[in-house]
Write an enzyme that holds these catalytic residues in place. Structure first.
Site, PDB file in Angstrom:
ATOM      1  NE  ARG A 245      22.654-124.982 -51.644  1.00  0.00           N
ATOM      2  CZ  ARG A 245      22.475-125.242 -52.940  1.00  0.00           C
ATOM      3  NH1 ARG A 245      21.297-125.644 -53.367  1.00  0.00           N
ATOM      4  NH2 ARG A 245      23.473-125.109 -53.783  1.00  0.00           N
ATOM      5  CD  GLU A 253      25.817-118.290 -53.824  1.00  0.00           C
ATOM      6  OE1 GLU A 253      25.055-117.783 -52.981  1.00  0.00           O
ATOM      7  OE2 GLU A 253      26.115-119.496 -53.815  1.00  0.00           O
ATOM      8  NE  ARG A 309      23.842-125.079 -46.322  1.00  0.00           N
ATOM      9  CZ  ARG A 309      24.391-124.547 -47.411  1.00  0.00           C
ATOM     10  NH1 ARG A 309      24.095-123.314 -47.756  1.00  0.00           N
ATOM     11  NH2 ARG A 309      25.218-125.251 -48.158  1.00  0.00           N
TER      12      ARG A 309
END
Length: 775
Positions: A245, A253, A309
């Site tokens: 990330r 998004e 992540r």
């Protein structure tokens, strides 16, 4: 010589008896144990079954069963895989997903696409003998997980059922036959890194896990693919994760829609977000093609986020381009800094870049088709979580209420919890009004239909019969309507009448009451109403219905089947239990749910007339339970080595080891400044319950005293300390400071190996400041 012979004979008899006890301990639960579990990349999923007995085991009466996503004996998807063949003494039998890696398939005795072997970390797996598909029960040999519980992503933490290979060794070979008790995989298994296949295909009595990976400041990896504008997949993994990330940035998004309508990108917020999200994804694909070598720069002290992540800056090695910064320069991303800011030089570099992109009207800052909502603003609205973080101005040192974020230019924003902002010397802006403490209206008792039409945030008391359970979602209905009660701690059964007191909300468009205040008051049977496909919608949301004579047309990647009726009406059925494309089903019962802009049926029962006779066949095979042969091992148990049962009395001194006990001490505190450690202005919390488990069994429970401290006294061994979560508080950061002042809990618990006194097993809780991070 005779004396020596007697000593040797005696030792052999003791060893035989010890081995006999070991086998008996396994056989007491059943003959077989699960000796290895693989949950890796993609379809890399396999389970190894070990036969520790002295006799070959016929698998024809065995079933491998997957209770999917918290399913139990009465609700949810339960997938059975019937086994066949024989396992020789001391040998193993490997079941693998048919699409697994070649290294797995090379060891597999059974390769299948069954849902039973398409498990994830939140599924419960049970090895049954004489399994009854109607009652979802049988003779349990071994299990992984807890039936009826959806843990979210995985059971366990450091040793987890997600993204790990778990291997049994000789010293933890006791089967878990209680499929409803709390489950901790570290009690049974040694953890190896994800996609480790070297132990598969043979039982090894001793497996040494690799030394824990030491976080580095930089990693050299290759890009596998771009997920979206600020997330990529890489190989090899970094600290067990293949997902990066991008830090310091936030791109629009894409998760909420499958596509966008170009005609709506300037007027519809969701379409606009999807459009810019796809543009950002395309831009990152142009920067990072699959196979591109990159350097990932991370903060070794905070290498992953709460979703596992890796948080990093991704530098393309061919030309040293920082792709995080490049996305901001191109106008594909906004900057996004949540306190604490790791590097203020990076902060100013990125903020200068976003100011220039804005000035030049690039990408999301363009005048023709501008981004209508920044990504964090979109998530707050679409996910119905609201804006929860205060916004600081790094230039003026003022902070604003969450909804006043636009008063701070993008290039000067830092998001804080209010306590963090104050601790860093920020003062409240004079032109902002901080949210007042909410006035809580008393909950009002009402019928479900009335509650469904009440405003979001209304405190209600509703009663209804539980018709289905899907993870944390309890589907209930009364004579007026149906709705969802969402509870993480209360687990009623289908048919229970419950009363729930809580606040109304929506989650991805599904109306619900979110509460832990749920009481079972009675039992009742609800008969599903036969409903035409064109009647499935808002009026039937959360209701228990039946659809009849429907044909399965197709299935998408989300296990959503498009079905039609004789009139040509269409609807969706969401199930991991495979439906046959082109087949007609006489009746499917279930509850109506809503997600991703579509109503769909979650089945509780699927009936196909042609299937009825075949489901009867296994019960006629019940006599082949091999009862005579299963009697043979039990006749070996008494092998009249019983006289040597006096040996255990000589071995009794070994039972004195647990008598040596050690103290485990610590405290529970309210982390008021949310920094993960006990310091000013924090305070300790009294009367907090601490439960101590060993091998899944509660062995001691205490509460913290007036000074917030607790002490438990336990024998040598591995224990799990479970801390009760105080109302309205959440866990603070884990292992953020010195052992004697930081918080150790994760998911409410700490696993400890007791060989000496421990004085610093501590739990910290803080206000839910709701960091705006992507799911």
């Amino acid at each position: 010589m005779k004396t020596t012979f007697k000593v040797i004979l005696s030792m052999m008899m003791v060893l035989s008896l010890v081995l006999s006890f070991t086998v008996q301990s396994v056989q007491a639960a059943g003959k077989l144990v699960i000796s290895e579990y693989i949950e890796g990349t993609g379809y890399n999923k396999a389970v190894e079954i070990y036969n520790p007995t002295k006799e070959a085991v016929d698998l024809s009466t065995y079933s491998f069963v997957n209770f999917v996503n918290g399913a139990n004996e009465t609700s949810g998807t339960v997938a059975e895989l019937k086994l066949s063949g024989t396992i020789a003494p001391g040998d193993v039998y490997v079941i693998a997903n048919q699409n697994a890696a070649p290294e797995i398939l090379a060891q597999a005795d059974l390769k299948t696409g069954s849902t039973a072997v398409n498990f994830n970390g939140d599924d419960t797996l049970v090895l049954f003998e004489n399994y009854n598909a109607s009652t979802k029960s049988g003779d349990i040999n071994d299990s992984i997980g807890q039936v009826g519980v959806d843990p979210g992503t995985a059971f366990g933490s450091a040793v987890s059922t997600l993204d790990m290979t778990l291997v049994r060794t000789a010293d933890n070979l006791i089967a878990d036959t209680d499929i409803h008790n709390a489950y901790d995989p570290s009690v049974q298994f040694t953890a190896l890194p994800k996609d480790t296949f070297s132990e598969l295909g043979t039982f090894s009595a001793h497996v040494t896990p690799p030394a824990p990976e030491v976080p580095q400041a930089e990693y050299h990896v290759n890009v596998v693919r771009v997920v979206d504008g600020d997330t990529i997949k890489v190989s090899p993994d970094i600290m067990g994760s293949d997902t990066i990330r991008f830090v310091n940035i936030d791109t629009p998004e894409t998760y909420h829609l499958t596509s966008y309508d170009p005609a709506l990108i300037d007027t519809d917020l969701n379409q606009n977000q999807k459009y810019h999200g796809e543009v950002a994804k395309k831009a990152l694909n142009e920067l990072l093609a699959p196979g591109t070598p990159v350097t990932v720069k991370v903060n070794p002290d905070n290498i992953t986020d709460q979703y596992g992540r890796v948080l990093g800056q991704v530098v393309r090695e061919s030309d040293n381009v920082n792709t995080n910064l490049e996305m901001v320069k191109q106008g594909m991303a906004s900057t996004y800094f949540i306190w604490p800011v790791a590097n203020m030089e990076d902060y100013h570099m990125f903020q200068d870049a976003v100011a220039e992109a804005k000035q030049n009207h690039l990408g999301i800052w363009q005048t023709a088709h501008p981004l209508l909502e920044l990504a964090f603003e979109f998530r707050a609205r679409y996910d119905n979580k609201g804006l929860q973080r205060y916004v600081g101005d790094s230039q003026t040192k003022l902070y604003y209420a969450p909804e006043d974020f636009e008063k701070v230019p993008v290039e000067r924003r830092i998001f804080f919890a209010q306590e963090e902002a104050i601790a860093q010397g920020y003062t409240v802006a004079p032109d902002t009004t901080l949210p007042a403490d909410p006035v809580t209206e008393p909950a009002k008792e009402m019928m479900i239909q009335e509650a469904r039409t009440a405003a979001i945030g209304t405190n209600v008391i509703v009663s209804g019969t539980v018709t289905a359970i899907d993870g944390y979602n309890l589907y209930i209905q009364d004579e007026t309507a149906g709705m969802v009660v969402r509870s993480k701690t209360v687990t009623p059964k289908v048919g229970d009448v419950i009363t729930a007191t809580g606040s109304t909300t929506e989650y991805y468009g599904l109306y619900q009451v979110e509460t832990e205040n749920v009481k079972v008051t009675a039992q009742k049977t609800v008969v599903p109403v036969v409903t035409a496909l064109n009647q499935i919608g808002e009026e039937t949301e959360a209701e228990y219905i039946a659809i009849e004579k429907i044909k399965v047309e197709s299935v998408n990647t989300h296990n959503e089947y498009t079905v039609t009726d004789a009139a040509g009406h269409q609807s969706l059925v969401k199930t991991t239990e495979p439906l046959e494309i082109g087949a007609t089903y006489d009746r499917i019962e279930g509850v109506v749910t809503y997600s991703f802009n579509a109503y769909k049926l979650l089945p509780t029962s699927i009936v196909k007339t042609a299937d009825v006779p075949t489901t009867e066949v296994p019960t006629t095979e019940a006599p082949t339970t091999e009862v005579p042969t299963t009697e043979v091992p039990t006749t070996e148990v008494p092998t009249t080595e019983v006289p040597t049962t006096e040996v255990p009395t000589t071995e009794a001194p070994t039972t004195e080891v647990p008598v040596i006990k050690h103290n485990v001490k610590g405290f529970v505190f309210f982390d008021q400044n949310n920094n993960g450690k006990y310091d000013t202005p924090d305070r300790k919390l009294s009367n907090i319950r601490v439960d101590v488990y060993q091998n899944g069994k509660l062995v001691e429970k205490v509460k913290t005293d007036k000074q917030g401290r607790y002490t438990v006294n336990v024998a040598v061994g591995r224990y799990v300390l479970q801390f009760d979560q105080p109302k309205n508080l959440v866990e603070t950061f884990q292992n953020a400071a010195a052992d004697n002042i930081d918080s150790d809990i994760k998911d409410g618990k700490v696993t400890v190996d007791i060989t000496h006194d421990l004085n610093d097993v501590t739990a910290g809780f803080a206000k839910n400041v709701g960091q705006l991070r992507k799911q």
